[in-house]
Design a protein around this motif. Structure first.
Motif, mmCIF file in Angstrom:
data_model
loop_
_atom_site.group_PDB
_atom_site.id
_atom_site.type_symbol
_atom_site.label_atom_id
_atom_site.label_comp_id
_atom_site.label_asym_id
_atom_site.label_seq_id
_atom_site.Cartn_x
_atom_site.Cartn_y
_atom_site.Cartn_z
ATOM 1 N N GLU A 43 28.013 25.331 25.919
ATOM 2 C CA GLU A 43 28.509 26.482 26.725
ATOM 3 C C GLU A 43 27.677 27.800 26.579
ATOM 4 O OE1 GLU A 43 30.699 26.341 29.442
ATOM 5 O OE2 GLU A 43 30.595 24.166 28.939
ATOM 6 N N ASP B 252 25.372 29.716 29.575
ATOM 7 C CA ASP B 252 25.514 30.990 29.995
ATOM 8 C C ASP B 252 24.321 31.694 29.756
ATOM 9 O OD1 ASP B 252 28.107 30.642 30.602
ATOM 10 O OD2 ASP B 252 29.159 31.478 28.951
ATOM 11 N N LYS C 125 21.904 31.015 32.710
ATOM 12 C CA LYS C 125 22.228 31.817 33.943
ATOM 13 C C LYS C 125 21.625 32.874 33.728
ATOM 14 C CE LYS C 125 26.278 28.904 34.519
ATOM 15 N NZ LYS C 125 27.868 28.904 34.600
#
Length: 174
Positions: free
Chosen positions: A34, A38, A41
């Motif tokens: 995760e 992130d 991104k």
């Protein structure tokens, strides 16, 4: 022994974090994935403004605008005691850290590290920031498009840092 310790420090820290997470019952691998998503991104959001900044710096250098600025501002900066050789450093540092490092290296190789110009250049390199790069990266990472007063505050902080570099170098060394 010290070399072995320093090269194994990061893996040791990672191992401690993973073991601690496992003891606490945290799904370490899922959280890592995760976090990586992130991070990716953020990289995608930062890339366009960062690319624009790098292209602008390259155009500035290739168009030889640095020499024009140097000749134009030389009489003005002499009023505050800034040596003419440092004008390119002052203009490139807010735009590009690597460009400023190249100019700084050229200054040190030309005039020497222990000269007044070399000392002022050293303090400027340590006391100022790559303003536009930093604003581009950090504001771009969180999606802020209007920087409001950040730019002017950062420019004023850099100007104060340059003036203090000149003043303190003259006070302490000459």
């Amino acid at each position: 022994m010290g070399n072995y310790l320093s090269s194994s420090l990061v893996p040791l820290i990672l191992l401690i974090i993973v073991c601690y997470g496992m003891i606490k019952g945290v799904k370490v691998y899922e959280w890592f994935i995760e976090g990586a998503k992130d991070g990716l991104k953020v990289c995608v959001r930062i890339f366009p403004p960062l690319l624009a900044m790098l292209v602008a710096v390259r155009i500035f250098k290739d168009a030889n605008l640095l020499n024009l600025l140097n000749n134009f501002f030389a009489p003005i900066v002499s009023l505050i005691g800034l040596p003419k050789e440092l004008v390119p450093l002052v203009f490139i540092k807010p735009l590009s850290g690597s460009g400023a490092l190249g100019i700084f290296t050229e200054i040190i190789n030309t005039v020497g590290a222990d000269t007044k110009t070399g000392l002022i250049a050293s303090v400027i390199m340590g006391g100022t920031e790559t303003i536009f790069y930093t604003i581009t990266v950090y504001f771009g990472a969180v999606g802020i498009k209007k920087i409001r007063h950040t730019l002017w505050g950062a420019v004023m902080a850099d100007l104060v840092a340059i003036i203090m570099a000149i003043f303190m170098t003259n006070l302490l060394f000459f």
